[in-house]
Structure formats: C-alpha cells, structure tokens
Write a protein that holds these residues in place. Structure first.
Motif, PDB file in Angstrom:
ATOM      1  N   GLY A  20       0.818  -1.206   0.000  1.00  0.00           N
ATOM      2  CA  GLY A  20       0.000   0.000   0.000  1.00  0.00           C
ATOM      3  C   GLY A  20       0.846   1.248   0.000  1.00  0.00           C
ATOM      4  N   GLY A  21       1.597   1.434   1.075  1.00  0.00           N
ATOM      5  CA  GLY A  21       2.435   2.619   1.175  1.00  0.00           C
ATOM      6  C   GLY A  21       2.686   2.966   2.623  1.00  0.00           C
ATOM      7  N   ASP A  22       3.187   4.161   2.839  1.00  0.00           N
ATOM      8  CA  ASP A  22       3.570   4.641   4.157  1.00  0.00           C
ATOM      9  C   ASP A  22       2.340   4.723   5.069  1.00  0.00           C
ATOM     10  OD1 ASP A  22       4.420   6.109   6.354  1.00  0.00           O
ATOM     11  OD2 ASP A  22       5.738   7.387   5.159  1.00  0.00           O
ATOM     12  N   HIS A  38      -1.641  18.744   0.133  1.00  0.00           N
ATOM     13  CA  HIS A  38      -0.401  18.541  -0.628  1.00  0.00           C
ATOM     14  C   HIS A  38       0.583  17.722   0.193  1.00  0.00           C
ATOM     15  CE1 HIS A  38       3.784  19.883  -1.549  1.00  0.00           C
ATOM     16  NE2 HIS A  38       3.421  19.469  -2.727  1.00  0.00           N
ATOM     17  N   GLU A  39       0.728  18.047   1.457  1.00  0.00           N
ATOM     18  CA  GLU A  39       1.667  17.304   2.313  1.00  0.00           C
ATOM     19  C   GLU A  39       1.261  15.841   2.440  1.00  0.00           C
ATOM     20  OE1 GLU A  39       2.889  18.771   5.992  1.00  0.00           O
ATOM     21  OE2 GLU A  39       3.415  20.764   5.257  1.00  0.00           O
ATOM     22  N   VAL A  41      -0.698  13.999   0.418  1.00  0.00           N
ATOM     23  CA  VAL A  41      -0.739  13.240  -0.831  1.00  0.00           C
ATOM     24  C   VAL A  41       0.656  13.070  -1.437  1.00  0.00           C
ATOM     25  CG1 VAL A  41      -1.623  13.231  -3.206  1.00  0.00           C
ATOM     26  CG2 VAL A  41      -3.121  13.895  -1.326  1.00  0.00           C
ATOM     27  N   TYR A  42       1.496  14.110  -1.322  1.00  0.00           N
ATOM     28  CA  TYR A  42       2.739  14.110  -2.104  1.00  0.00           C
ATOM     29  C   TYR A  42       4.028  13.929  -1.308  1.00  0.00           C
ATOM     30  CZ  TYR A  42      -0.030  15.579  -6.081  1.00  0.00           C
ATOM     31  OH  TYR A  42      -0.954  15.613  -7.087  1.00  0.00           O
ATOM     32  N   LEU A  43       4.074  14.319  -0.048  1.00  0.00           N
ATOM     33  CA  LEU A  43       5.362  14.315   0.657  1.00  0.00           C
ATOM     34  C   LEU A  43       5.517  13.059   1.508  1.00  0.00           C
ATOM     35  CD1 LEU A  43       5.715  18.075   1.644  1.00  0.00           C
ATOM     36  CD2 LEU A  43       6.408  16.893  -0.451  1.00  0.00           C
ATOM     37  N   ARG A  44       6.735  12.484   1.469  1.00  0.00           N
ATOM     38  CA  ARG A  44       6.983  11.232   2.175  1.00  0.00           C
ATOM     39  C   ARG A  44       8.293  11.300   2.960  1.00  0.00           C
ATOM     40  NH1 ARG A  44       2.546  10.975   1.404  1.00  0.00           N
ATOM     41  NH2 ARG A  44       1.297   9.540   0.172  1.00  0.00           N
ATOM     42  N   GLU A  45       8.298  10.606   4.121  1.00  0.00           N
ATOM     43  CA  GLU A  45       9.533  10.512   4.910  1.00  0.00           C
ATOM     44  C   GLU A  45      10.586   9.694   4.165  1.00  0.00           C
ATOM     45  OE1 GLU A  45      10.494  11.738   7.797  1.00  0.00           O
ATOM     46  OE2 GLU A  45       8.632  12.772   8.329  1.00  0.00           O
ATOM     47  N   ASN A  46      10.155   8.663   3.454  1.00  0.00           N
ATOM     48  CA  ASN A  46      11.064   7.774   2.719  1.00  0.00           C
ATOM     49  C   ASN A  46      12.167   7.235   3.625  1.00  0.00           C
ATOM     50  OD1 ASN A  46      12.030   6.363   0.542  1.00  0.00           O
ATOM     51  ND2 ASN A  46      13.041   8.102  -0.410  1.00  0.00           N
TER      52      ASN A  46
ATOM     53  N   SER B 241      16.414  11.361  -0.283  1.00  0.00           N
ATOM     54  CA  SER B 241      15.706  11.739   0.943  1.00  0.00           C
ATOM     55  C   SER B 241      16.657  11.818   2.138  1.00  0.00           C
ATOM     56  CB  SER B 241      14.599  10.729   1.245  1.00  0.00           C
ATOM     57  OG  SER B 241      13.637  10.739   0.216  1.00  0.00           O
ATOM     58  N   ARG B 245      17.376  15.214   4.346  1.00  0.00           N
ATOM     59  CA  ARG B 245      17.237  15.330   5.803  1.00  0.00           C
ATOM     60  C   ARG B 245      18.523  15.857   6.446  1.00  0.00           C
ATOM     61  NH1 ARG B 245      13.630  11.067   5.537  1.00  0.00           N
ATOM     62  NH2 ARG B 245      15.234   9.478   5.648  1.00  0.00           N
ATOM     63  N   ARG B 251      10.619  16.649   4.150  1.00  0.00           N
ATOM     64  CA  ARG B 251      10.201  15.542   3.293  1.00  0.00           C
ATOM     65  C   ARG B 251      10.204  15.935   1.816  1.00  0.00           C
ATOM     66  NH1 ARG B 251       4.594  13.681   5.642  1.00  0.00           N
ATOM     67  NH2 ARG B 251       4.184  15.908   5.470  1.00  0.00           N
ATOM     68  N   LEU B 252      10.239  14.912   0.963  1.00  0.00           N
ATOM     69  CA  LEU B 252      10.262  15.109  -0.491  1.00  0.00           C
ATOM     70  C   LEU B 252       9.154  14.271  -1.150  1.00  0.00           C
ATOM     71  CD1 LEU B 252      14.053  14.768  -1.358  1.00  0.00           C
ATOM     72  CD2 LEU B 252      12.636  16.765  -1.809  1.00  0.00           C
ATOM     73  N   PRO B 253       8.731  14.647  -2.349  1.00  0.00           N
ATOM     74  CA  PRO B 253       7.747  13.812  -3.067  1.00  0.00           C
ATOM     75  C   PRO B 253       8.419  12.627  -3.762  1.00  0.00           C
ATOM     76  CG  PRO B 253       8.158  15.842  -4.256  1.00  0.00           C
ATOM     77  CD  PRO B 253       9.000  15.907  -3.026  1.00  0.00           C
ATOM     78  N   LYS B 304       8.550  -0.535  -1.236  1.00  0.00           N
ATOM     79  CA  LYS B 304       9.647   0.385  -0.994  1.00  0.00           C
ATOM     80  C   LYS B 304      10.854  -0.358  -0.438  1.00  0.00           C
ATOM     81  CE  LYS B 304      10.750   3.593   1.905  1.00  0.00           C
ATOM     82  NZ  LYS B 304      10.606   4.481   3.064  1.00  0.00           N
ATOM     83  N   TYR B 306      15.451   0.041   0.118  1.00  0.00           N
ATOM     84  CA  TYR B 306      16.786   0.575  -0.143  1.00  0.00           C
ATOM     85  C   TYR B 306      17.779  -0.565  -0.434  1.00  0.00           C
ATOM     86  CZ  TYR B 306      15.818   5.392   1.413  1.00  0.00           C
ATOM     87  OH  TYR B 306      15.352   6.674   1.527  1.00  0.00           O
ATOM     88  N   MET B 346       6.426  11.301  -7.366  1.00  0.00           N
ATOM     89  CA  MET B 346       4.975  11.184  -7.268  1.00  0.00           C
ATOM     90  C   MET B 346       4.264  11.272  -8.620  1.00  0.00           C
ATOM     91  SD  MET B 346       3.607  10.518  -4.416  1.00  0.00           S
ATOM     92  CE  MET B 346       4.106  10.266  -2.722  1.00  0.00           C
ATOM     93  N   LYS B 418       5.136   3.870  -6.807  1.00  0.00           N
ATOM     94  CA  LYS B 418       5.460   2.561  -7.379  1.00  0.00           C
ATOM     95  C   LYS B 418       4.778   2.311  -8.725  1.00  0.00           C
ATOM     96  CE  LYS B 418       1.890  -0.076  -4.851  1.00  0.00           C
ATOM     97  NZ  LYS B 418       1.283   1.047  -4.111  1.00  0.00           N
TER      98      LYS B 418
END
Lengths: 98, 421
Positions: A20-22, A38-39, A41-46, B241, B245, B251-253, B304, B306, B346, B418
């Motif tokens: 699914g995702g984060d 926006h935060e 939907v688009y921004l992720r900690e990754n 990312s 940091r 954070r980044l898209p 996801k 690495y 994204m 993805k």
C-alpha cells in the motif's frame, strides 16, 4: 521472498499481497487547506530503516495490514490488522501480531 | 590528457600497450571548492563535465561514497530514447538524445552509442491509434517516430511470437534514433572529460552531513573531512531523501524503490533492436549487448526498499514476459541479475531545481529513466548551478509543481510512486 505473518491467515509469501504505502500518513479533513492536502498526498519521509507501512492481502483474506518492516534488510518486526474494529468483529484478540 | 584516436591505439600497440596514462586522477580533497557535486554517478559526472565545458567553472569536486559509476550507472538496461509525450518531458529527452548522438566525439571516448531503434509492440487496433497520436507528438517535438505494420515488423524481427500469443502482435511504434549505449563507458568518459578540465573526482568519500548557515549551505562533512563549498548540487538518486534530511529540509515527493535487471549468457546475434512489450499488466524491455548477452528488465519489486538486491516473484514475471514474446529464449540461462534503488517520484518525472536553501541545488527523481536522461540532466543541472535560474526546458522540474497542479504524469497513474513505470 518476504514472508508476512498475516494475523488472519498465518505466514504467507509477499507475492500474495500488494504494497500500500507509508502507514504514517494521516489524511486531513475534507475542508483542510490545499497545503495540508499537498503534504499528505505528495510528501513522504522515505525512511531508510524500520518503517510502518500498509499491505493488502489481496490474494488471501483481502484484509489491510499495518506492517513494521526494515527497508534495508526487509526484516519484519510486527504485523497488525489495519482496522482494529474489523479484527474485533471477527473475534480476534486485541493485540494480535506476528 | 592523452587524446584517444585510431592512431594512438596503433602506436601504443607497437609499444606493448605500456604508455597509457590513467584516465583520471585520484586527488586528495581540498578544503574548499566553488561547487561540490554529491554523487559520482552519470548525472553528477555529467554535471561536473558541463560546468567546466559550458560554463568555465572548473574549481569543482564530485564526491562519491563508493566508486564512480558504481550505483545505478551500472545497474540499468542502457536504453536511450526520447519518445515522451508530455510537455516538460519531450523537449528535455529530445535534447538528451541529441547529446547522445554526439557524445563519443564530445568526450573523445567511445560510449558505443548504438542507434538500433526502439520498437514498442502493439497488440490491438486502438493501441495502434493511440500510438499514432503519441508518435505524431514526437514529430511535432522535432524527433522521429514511425509506425510499423505487421509485415514490416515480421521482416525486421522474425522470431517474435506471431503465432500463438496471448496478446497477438499487430504492429509496433518505432523510434529509429533510439538505442543503447555502454553504461560504464559513459561514466568513464564523463569522468575523464571532467577530470581533464580540472574537476576533482573524490571516491570513497561519503557525505555525512551538510553544513548550514541560515538560509545557505557552506559545505559538507564527509568521511574524509569537512569540505567547504560555494554551491552544492545533490545528484544521489536512491538516497536523495537521506541527504535532504541532512540539510534539515524535511520531506520530499520521492520514495525509494528497487528495480531489477537481468542479463543472459552470451548468444550469437539474435536481436538487432530494443524491443518493448507492455500490455495486460506486462512490462518488459529487452536488447542484446555487444557481448551477446540478452539484457532485459521489467517492473519494480512493488514495495519500498533501499536494498540493492531483487526478489524472486519479479524474476518469474520478467521471465514469463521474455518467453511469451520471444519463445526462442526458453532454454537460455540467466547469467546475472541485480537491482538498483530508484528515486520514484509522485508523478514519474524528475526534479532539477532550486531548493529552499539559496545555494543548494537538487537533481533527483529519475524513476526508470535516469540512464537516457543523464547527458541532458548534467547539461541543465550545470546551467542551473552556474546561472542560479532554471532553463525554460526544465522550468516544471521543480518541487512546487504539485502545488501548482502541474503533474508531469506520463503514465497517468496518479500520485503513487510505485506505479510510474
């Protein structure tokens, strides 16, 4: 192959699931500002390391799970139902995990 | 720098190949550079090369935690094409293809760019219509594109599965100027070109921190000491990312996903083109290397990661795709397979842009497309760093485009990293 201990079905190959995702993303209310949406939907900690994420057991019980998994080693720390109410309705113990 | 030529090869042959110089130096890091590029992959090296070549900025260091070209530069399927459809992408990738066409001469290094044509198989009349629209867009971009009917396709590639396919092949769209290149040679050529123009390429030098003073960066902390910088450019796809940091920027898209690729044992010449198969959930691309190995790949691993290693379900998926369009590969053995970590953005499109910090610049988000993009990526990133403003071609490769509603989503897949294959 990652082996995911599904709380409903037992240990299964990850090819039965879709990612699914984060799971840490919290969606704002419908009338929230565009910036908040926006935060979400688009921004992720990754995260590089242990992260909380959702998986859907799509070729199994079709339940959504929240999995703690390391994104470098793929080691799974815990698995729990994404919807506690659903688990309870099915008569599962409160703190079921893998 | 020794200039390579047929004559120099002949001459050194007479001397027992003993007179060659090192292709680049191995310098100690200096305390300060005008520009520090983080990441000696294709994008970082190309950026350093064009900073020196196009803008006369030579006091430049490229920092690399491993060895140059050791990340995704060596973990791809080496396909070069420009058959993109959307504004924001199509002129950028066409510029890249034009740079590829002259790259061996520009670098005085044979990158073995082989314009062998990129053939996308089509499986229904509506797909032919949609492809005609796409390829007309290509012609309007000033690029090239053709539609092959079945008779042409059978003549050009006789051993595809025309008889018994689950998805019958009805034709193909073709970009003849597309092809493949030798991935290591591109890294080495850019490294040698940049080094000979004064750029320091510092390997085994991992960035561990980014020094900030207010709204500016002043340098980087590395495993080989602090290095000051007038400007910093990040070109570390897969780990963007993490560096973001380090600069305390949040954070980044972008999500990091892994993508596998495969090479078979070497075969005699079998496939003259790059062939792409994508229908009904399949996603597969294949070409034959100059050594004879079949080089191919498919989808991401779907979660996801690495980890630079692949997982078995995708090996099965990709092998199924291979044998469904090229049944003659059924008995061929895999030689190697590997995975690289991608910046999946994204909308499936990249970032070459300014950042919230005045003198920090970002090059990231290459998804599946980093190899083909590398010359233009370096070209425009160097221009951005030198002049402090984006060229109009890359004006929508910024981090704010989602807030403006300008998603460059070539596949129309929506904001899920993805899904952008």
């Amino acid at each position: 192959m990652i082996r995911i201990p599904c709380p409903y079905c037992g240990i299964r190959d990850h090819s039965e699931f879709t990612y699914g995702g984060d799971a840490s993303v919290e969606y704002p209310t419908l009338d929230a500002t565009a910036e908040e949406w926006h935060e979400a939907v688009y921004l992720r900690e990754n995260i590089r390391g242990m992260q909380s994420e959702t998986w859907h057991h799509v070729n199994g019980c079709r339940m959504w799970l929240v999995v703690e998994r390391d994104t470098t080693t793929h080691e799974i720390r815990s698995v729990r139902p994404a919807h506690a109410g659903m688990a309870k309705a099915l008569g599962m113990p409160e703190e079921e995990s893998g | 720098m020794t200039r390579y030529s047929a004559w120099s090869v002949f001459l050194h042959g007479l001397m027992g190949q003993r007179g060659w110089d090192r292709a680049w130096r191995d310098p100690e890091p200096r305390p300060h550079y005008d520009v520090v590029i983080v990441g000696a992959g294709l994008h970082g090296l190309a950026t350093a090369f064009y900073l020196a070549e196009n803008h006369g900025i030579r006091n430049v260091a490229v920092l690399e935690k491993g060895w140059l070209g050791g990340g995704n530069a060596g973990r791809n399927t080496t396909i070069v094409r420009s058959n993109y459809m959307m504004d924001g992408n199509r002129f950028f990738y066409e510029h890249s293809l034009k740079l590829w066409e002259n790259l061996s001469h520009t670098l005085n290094y044979n990158v073995m760019f082989s314009q062998r044509a990129h053939v996308t198989l089509l499986h229904s009349p509506p797909a032919m219509d949609a492809a005609a629209r796409r390829y007309n867009t290509l012609l309007l971009t000033g690029s090239d594109g053709e539609i092959w009917q079945l008779d042409t396709l059978k003549r050009e590639i006789p051993h595809l599965n025309y008889d018994n396919a689950r998805f019958p092949i009805v034709g193909a769209t073709v970009q003849r100027r597309a092809g493949t290149a030798r991935h290591d040679a591109v890294a080495w050529g850019y490294a040698r070109g940049a080094d000979s123009r004064g750029v320091d390429i510092i390997q085994n030098c991992e960035v561990t921190g980014i020094r900030r003073e207010g709204g500016r960066v002043t340098g980087v902390r590395t495993t080989r000491g602090d290095i000051g910088a007038g400007k910093i450019g990040l070109a570390v796809a897969g780990n963007t990312s993490r560096l973001w940091r380090m600069a305390d920027l949040g954070r980044l898209p972008i999500e990091t996903h892994k993508l596998q690729a495969f090479v078979s044992e070497p075969l005699k010449p079998l496939l003259d083109h790059v062939v792409v198969f994508g229908v009904g959930g399949a996603h597969f691309y294949i070409s034959q290397s100059d050594k004879g190995g079949m080089v191919f790949g498919g989808d991401l691993d779907w979660y996801k990661s690495y980890a630079q290693r692949g997982n078995l379900p995708i090996v099965q998926d990709v092998s199924e795709c291979a044998t469904s369009i090229l049944p003659c590969l059924g008995r061929v053995r895999l030689l190697r397979h590997w995975a690289g970590v991608m910046d999946m953005s994204m909308d499936g499109s990249p970032f070459i842009c300014r950042t919230p910090l005045e003198n920090l610049y970002l090059n990231a988000g290459w998804n599946y497309g980093g190899f083909k993009a590398s010359p233009a990526s370096g070209w425009f990133f160097a221009d951005l760093i030198a002049n402090g403003r984006p060229d109009p071609v890359i004006r929508n490769f910024d981090l704010q485009r989602f807030e403006r509603g300008v998603n460059i989503d070539e596949r129309g897949a929506g904001p899920d990293p993805k899904l952008h294959g």
